[in-house]
Design a protein around this motif. Structure first.
Motif, PDB file in Angstrom:
ATOM      1  N   ASN A 155     -23.469 -18.995   9.458  1.00 28.95           N
ATOM      2  CA  ASN A 155     -24.659 -19.068  11.021  1.00 28.95           C
ATOM      3  C   ASN A 155     -25.863 -19.326  10.294  1.00 28.95           C
ATOM      4  O   ASN A 155     -26.797 -20.553  10.284  1.00 28.95           O
ATOM      5  N   ALA A 156     -25.701 -18.601   8.964  1.00 28.92           N
ATOM      6  CA  ALA A 156     -27.429 -17.869   8.192  1.00 28.92           C
ATOM      7  C   ALA A 156     -27.615 -18.736   7.550  1.00 28.92           C
ATOM      8  O   ALA A 156     -28.650 -19.717   7.735  1.00 28.92           O
ATOM      9  N   HIS A 186     -29.336 -22.056  10.070  1.00 28.38           N
ATOM     10  CA  HIS A 186     -30.494 -21.825  10.527  1.00 28.38           C
ATOM     11  C   HIS A 186     -31.282 -21.933   9.568  1.00 28.38           C
ATOM     12  O   HIS A 186     -32.999 -21.826   9.883  1.00 28.38           O
ATOM     13  N   ALA A 187     -31.473 -21.421   8.483  1.00 29.26           N
ATOM     14  CA  ALA A 187     -31.542 -21.807   7.084  1.00 29.26           C
ATOM     15  C   ALA A 187     -32.322 -22.478   6.698  1.00 29.26           C
ATOM     16  O   ALA A 187     -32.763 -23.494   6.161  1.00 29.26           O
ATOM     17  N   GLU A 216     -19.185 -13.393  13.126  1.00 31.04           N
ATOM     18  CA  GLU A 216     -19.931 -13.277  13.096  1.00 31.04           C
ATOM     19  C   GLU A 216     -21.482 -12.169  14.276  1.00 31.04           C
ATOM     20  O   GLU A 216     -22.255 -11.889  13.856  1.00 31.04           O
ATOM     21  N   ARG A 243     -29.003  -8.626  11.507  1.00 33.21           N
ATOM     22  CA  ARG A 243     -29.874 -10.417  11.468  1.00 33.21           C
ATOM     23  C   ARG A 243     -30.141 -10.935  10.944  1.00 33.21           C
ATOM     24  O   ARG A 243     -30.118 -11.975  10.448  1.00 33.21           O
ATOM     25  N   GLY A 252     -27.960 -12.893   9.523  1.00 35.15           N
ATOM     26  CA  GLY A 252     -27.040 -14.220   9.421  1.00 35.15           C
ATOM     27  C   GLY A 252     -26.273 -13.657  10.885  1.00 35.15           C
ATOM     28  O   GLY A 252     -25.340 -14.150  11.332  1.00 35.15           O
TER      29      GLY A 252
END
Length: 274
Positions: free
Chosen positions: A13-14, A17-18, A68, A90, A93
């Motif tokens: 996920n990280a 989004h990065a 997650e 957070r 991620g």
């Protein structure tokens, strides 16, 4: 960062989004104001809300994505220790959730999987959290499907909703939160990257007990508006990148038009026939 393109499975996920590309959320923000996009995305001032964490935790549970969610043993996030643990999760991620709130997550997930139409969609052979990367008019793009079947023309997007999950109420939420834009962005990118045409169905679960579930499709007019908005956001993004200018609201006097509901209410109370 490794360059990403095409269809990508099992991307953390990280890392997703990065990635420096335009997402559906970014497109929604750009259409509000490029200045808001620059502040939130480019300047790193993304807003976090507890409702985001709840929705993400329900997604992970329904989609069967392990690792997650971080379950934290605090009574609340008011203490400094709890805040640090939440923020660390957070930053990694991950989704921070209080243990006492996980029963609600479990109940919502069970409601979705106990809803036969939703379950049939989720159980079709396919993959969860599938990331797509592509480009259009020189603008790098990305999206992340909740559920992408291996075959067929139906893709699923899971939504939590604090109000009633009726078509009428969902339509209001879709207009307010730009779900039509997300639909246009996702389906256009799916066709560009994977050569697949599809329709998006929203699996909507209420956050309040008994956590009723509804499967909803946007009508043709709604869908066409979203498709046009998604493309318009890309034009705005390209222009801002080329000029280095990220404008806010127009520097003129703006006119606020009376909304339809206010006109109707006025006519009912003060009109000639009232």
């Amino acid at each position: 960062m490794t360059e990403l393109s095409g269809v990508v499975y099992d991307l953390p996920n990280a890392a997703y989004h990065a990635h420096k590309s335009l997402s559906a959320t970014g497109a929604k923000t750009l259409l509000k104001s490029p200045a808001k996009y620059k502040y939130a995305v480019l300047d790193g001032n993304k807003e976090y809300k507890a409702s985001f964490d709840l929705g993400s935790a329900v997604h992970a549970k329904v989609l069967g994505i392990s690792g997650e969610v971080v379950v934290l043993d605090f009574d609340s996030f008011r203490s400094n220790e709890a805040k640090v643990a939440r923020d660390d999760a957070r930053d990694a991620g991950l989704v921070p959730m209080l243990r006492k709130d996980m029963s609600e997550v479990d109940a919502m997930a069970e409601a979705v999987l106990g809803h036969m139409p939703a379950r049939k969609i989720m159980e079709k052979p396919g993959r969860s959290e599938v990331s797509l990367f592509g480009e259009q008019i020189g603008v790098p793009l990305r999206c992340r499907f909740d559920r992408l079947p291996d075959e067929g023309h139906i893709v699923a997007d899971l939504k939590t909703m604090s109000g009633d999950a009726t078509p009428a109420e969902f339509a209001k939420a879709a207009a307010r939160y730009g779900y039509d834009i997300a639909r246009g962005h996702y389906l256009d990118l799916l066709e560009r990257v994977a050569g697949r045409t599809a329709e998006m169905l929203f699996i909507v679960v209420e956050t309040e007990p008994p956590h009723l579930v509804n499967v909803i499709q946007l009508d043709r007019e709604f869908a066409e508006m979203g498709e046009a908005k998604a493309l318009a956001a890309r034009d705005i993004y390209r222009h801002c990148l080329e000029t280095g200018e990220w404008p806010g609201y127009p520097e003129t006097v703006s006119l606020a038009r009376a909304p339809h509901f206010a006109i109707v209410e006025y006519q009912e109370r003060f009109g000639e026939n009232a």
